[in-house]
Design a protein around this motif. Structure first.
Motif, mmCIF file in Angstrom:
data_model
loop_
_atom_site.group_PDB
_atom_site.id
_atom_site.type_symbol
_atom_site.label_atom_id
_atom_site.label_comp_id
_atom_site.label_asym_id
_atom_site.label_seq_id
_atom_site.Cartn_x
_atom_site.Cartn_y
_atom_site.Cartn_z
ATOM 1 N N ASP A 1 0.805 -1.218 0.021
ATOM 2 C CA ASP A 1 -0.064 -0.139 -0.221
ATOM 3 C C ASP A 1 0.820 1.443 -0.236
ATOM 4 O O ASP A 1 1.540 1.499 0.938
ATOM 5 C CB ASP A 1 -0.857 0.132 1.267
ATOM 6 C CG ASP A 1 -1.976 1.134 1.261
ATOM 7 O OD1 ASP A 1 -1.736 2.140 0.332
ATOM 8 O OD2 ASP A 1 -2.673 1.182 2.417
ATOM 9 N N PRO A 2 0.929 1.990 -1.207
ATOM 10 C CA PRO A 2 1.698 3.276 -1.317
ATOM 11 C C PRO A 2 1.567 4.268 -0.122
ATOM 12 O O PRO A 2 2.118 5.010 0.085
ATOM 13 C CB PRO A 2 1.713 3.714 -2.541
ATOM 14 C CG PRO A 2 0.446 3.025 -3.165
ATOM 15 C CD PRO A 2 0.244 1.697 -2.418
ATOM 16 N N GLU A 3 0.084 4.142 0.252
ATOM 17 C CA GLU A 3 -0.293 5.296 1.209
ATOM 18 C C GLU A 3 0.391 4.970 2.725
ATOM 19 O O GLU A 3 0.383 5.882 3.370
ATOM 20 C CB GLU A 3 -1.633 5.419 1.442
ATOM 21 C CG GLU A 3 -2.660 5.853 0.225
ATOM 22 C CD GLU A 3 -2.274 7.232 -0.128
ATOM 23 O OE1 GLU A 3 -1.953 8.056 0.980
ATOM 24 O OE2 GLU A 3 -2.263 7.354 -1.302
ATOM 25 N N GLN A 4 0.799 3.895 2.746
ATOM 26 C CA GLN A 4 1.487 3.352 4.326
ATOM 27 C C GLN A 4 2.836 3.050 4.232
ATOM 28 O O GLN A 4 3.447 2.656 5.212
ATOM 29 C CB GLN A 4 0.700 2.064 4.724
ATOM 30 C CG GLN A 4 -0.702 2.342 5.104
ATOM 31 C CD GLN A 4 -1.514 0.901 5.459
ATOM 32 O OE1 GLN A 4 -1.003 0.570 6.345
ATOM 33 N NE2 GLN A 4 -2.462 0.383 4.764
ATOM 34 N N THR A 5 3.241 3.319 3.000
ATOM 35 C CA THR A 5 4.808 2.612 2.787
ATOM 36 C C THR A 5 5.669 3.770 2.147
ATOM 37 O O THR A 5 5.212 4.625 1.251
ATOM 38 C CB THR A 5 4.765 1.555 1.743
ATOM 39 O OG1 THR A 5 4.090 0.679 2.427
ATOM 40 C CG2 THR A 5 6.104 0.945 1.468
ATOM 41 N N ARG A 6 6.973 3.898 2.603
ATOM 42 C CA ARG A 6 7.891 4.835 2.078
ATOM 43 C C ARG A 6 9.214 3.790 1.771
ATOM 44 O O ARG A 6 9.575 3.270 2.570
ATOM 45 C CB ARG A 6 8.372 5.744 3.160
ATOM 46 C CG ARG A 6 7.164 6.721 3.752
ATOM 47 C CD ARG A 6 6.406 7.555 2.638
ATOM 48 N NE ARG A 6 5.515 8.577 2.937
ATOM 49 C CZ ARG A 6 4.280 8.161 2.641
ATOM 50 N NH1 ARG A 6 3.860 7.199 2.116
ATOM 51 N NH2 ARG A 6 3.303 9.137 2.988
ATOM 52 N N ARG A 7 9.605 4.203 0.479
ATOM 53 C CA ARG A 7 10.754 3.269 0.184
ATOM 54 C C ARG A 7 11.856 4.097 0.167
ATOM 55 O O ARG A 7 11.853 5.157 -0.438
ATOM 56 C CB ARG A 7 10.266 2.745 -1.336
ATOM 57 C CG ARG A 7 9.051 2.002 -1.331
ATOM 58 C CD ARG A 7 8.508 1.960 -2.900
ATOM 59 N NE ARG A 7 7.444 0.659 -2.962
ATOM 60 C CZ ARG A 7 5.990 1.119 -2.585
ATOM 61 N NH1 ARG A 7 5.937 2.321 -1.962
ATOM 62 N NH2 ARG A 7 5.205 0.309 -2.563
#
Length: 57
Positions: A41-47
């Motif tokens: 989930d890109p809303e909950q994840t920082r890469r």
């Protein structure tokens, strides 16, 4: 280990123009404190991508 303290990461090696480059990809929560609670989930994840030459290790 509680889920909040786990982190997902992947490592690899690439060759580019005769130079070996190591890379590491880490997936963190939005505050960059712990592993992402839901890596897909890109809303909950920082890469975070880290590049490293073997000579720097």
């Amino acid at each position: 280990m509680p889920i909040a303290t786990r982190s997902w990461h992947e490592m690899g090696v690439i060759e580019f123009n005769g130079t070996t480059i190591w890379f590491k990809l880490d997936l963190y929560d939005v505050d960059y404190q712990y592993g992402s609670p839901e890596p897909s989930d890109p809303e909950q994840t920082r890469r975070i991508l880290t590049l490293l030459l073997p000579s720097e290790y």
